[in-house]
Design a protein around this motif. Sequence first.
Motif, PDB file in Angstrom:
ATOM      1  N   UNK A  42       0.834  -1.198   0.000  1.00  0.00           N
ATOM      2  CA  UNK A  42       0.000   0.000   0.000  1.00  0.00           C
ATOM      3  C   UNK A  42       0.871   1.252   0.000  1.00  0.00           C
ATOM      4  N   UNK A  43       0.222   2.378  -0.307  1.00  0.00           N
ATOM      5  CA  UNK A  43       0.894   3.691  -0.333  1.00  0.00           C
ATOM      6  C   UNK A  43       2.150   3.651  -1.200  1.00  0.00           C
ATOM      7  N   UNK A  44       1.970   3.224  -2.436  1.00  0.00           N
ATOM      8  CA  UNK A  44       3.111   3.079  -3.333  1.00  0.00           C
ATOM      9  C   UNK A  44       3.532   4.435  -3.882  1.00  0.00           C
ATOM     10  N   UNK A  45       4.827   4.619  -4.004  1.00  0.00           N
ATOM     11  CA  UNK A  45       5.384   5.831  -4.597  1.00  0.00           C
ATOM     12  C   UNK A  45       5.827   5.537  -6.031  1.00  0.00           C
ATOM     13  N   UNK A  46       6.381   6.555  -6.669  1.00  0.00           N
ATOM     14  CA  UNK A  46       6.875   6.365  -8.032  1.00  0.00           C
ATOM     15  C   UNK A  46       8.019   5.350  -8.065  1.00  0.00           C
ATOM     16  N   UNK A 290       6.194   0.491  -0.556  1.00  0.00           N
ATOM     17  CA  UNK A 290       5.227   1.263   0.194  1.00  0.00           C
ATOM     18  C   UNK A 290       5.664   1.546   1.619  1.00  0.00           C
ATOM     19  N   UNK A 291       4.659   1.612   2.514  1.00  0.00           N
ATOM     20  CA  UNK A 291       4.906   1.982   3.908  1.00  0.00           C
ATOM     21  C   UNK A 291       4.785   0.798   4.859  1.00  0.00           C
ATOM     22  N   UNK A 309       3.577  -1.843   9.677  1.00  0.00           N
ATOM     23  CA  UNK A 309       4.208  -0.612   9.162  1.00  0.00           C
ATOM     24  C   UNK A 309       5.729  -0.715   9.200  1.00  0.00           C
ATOM     25  N   UNK A 310       6.355  -0.245   8.154  1.00  0.00           N
ATOM     26  CA  UNK A 310       7.813  -0.365   8.053  1.00  0.00           C
ATOM     27  C   UNK A 310       8.537   0.426   9.135  1.00  0.00           C
ATOM     28  N   UNK A 311       7.897   1.471   9.670  1.00  0.00           N
ATOM     29  CA  UNK A 311       8.547   2.273  10.711  1.00  0.00           C
ATOM     30  C   UNK A 311       8.519   1.599  12.076  1.00  0.00           C
TER      31      UNK A 311
END
Length: 325
Positions: A42-46, A290-291, A309-311
């Motif tokens: 989810x929340x994919x960036x370029x 993503x995140x 979550x990765x954080x």
Amino acid sequence: MDEMKRRFELTEKVLSVLTKVSFGLGSAIFLVYCMMNGGFPDSLSLADSLRIFYIFTVFSAGTLIFYFFLMCLGLSLCHLVYRLTNVSFIERILHRALDWGNTLSRRITVLRRGSSEFYRTRKRQRKFIHHVVFPPIANVFHSISVLTLILIVVLVQHDRLTWYVRLVTSAISLAVWFIILDVNRQRQRQLKFVLPRPDAVERAVRDIRMGNLTITLVIPIAVTMMLGLFGDSADRTMRILGFRQEHATVYVSETWSTVLTRHGIVGMQANLKPYVSRYDNVTVALTSFGTSVTLQFHTSSKPQTLLVPATEVLIDPLHGPPSGG
């Protein structure tokens, strides 16, 4: 010159079809991998989109090369059978199927009591002329098939008999796919000389295209499932690309340590702030997207997969399996 141009056009069409099929299979392999390992990122960036395109390309190119080698092996086996029997078994099957179809069509016409095609148009429906011809490039196929056999013998180290049966069956299936497409190509070129009416020609063209689309979907997907490219092979490829890590040690923050404890996943205390728990022998099914990261915990009952979550986690891939210290 015209013959050379025709061959180039045919080669271009074949490569176009194979490229589309391989890219579709590569995309399907990645999507099935995500579904089997806890869901999609989810929340994919370029940058994440570029990574996904990179994975699609690797899966597609690998599938295309692998299937091309298997198809060459299957064509060589068919050619060998053709030479040993001196009778085209494929032609006999095709002619028998066409004779059965013509007989059924005549019976339906008689039941309807309609006027014959010859009576209306003064044209008789002729038989299709099928040629199973192995071109001079077949020698290249034989060379590649020899290389394929060497690779199979070298790379297959366990369950050899099972894998030999799977690989030979897949090779013959891909060869049959290629032969059917070629026969349909010949049929489509003969339609205007064989069928008496334009609407019959259009209907036959639609039927041929639908048949080509059906076998193009069924045979590659069946071969992919037979060879396990949706499972173990996808796992190995993702691990080689660096997006999957096995037997890793994961450090989790206090909040998610509580969540894992509620799911029955208990770790050890970690002296690494702000992380409070350590979990060994964890499979990181999907990372660098993503995140969040996808973690698989191998508990005593069954593996449990969570999207964290990765954080909130720290992954130590160098710790290795527990037996390694």
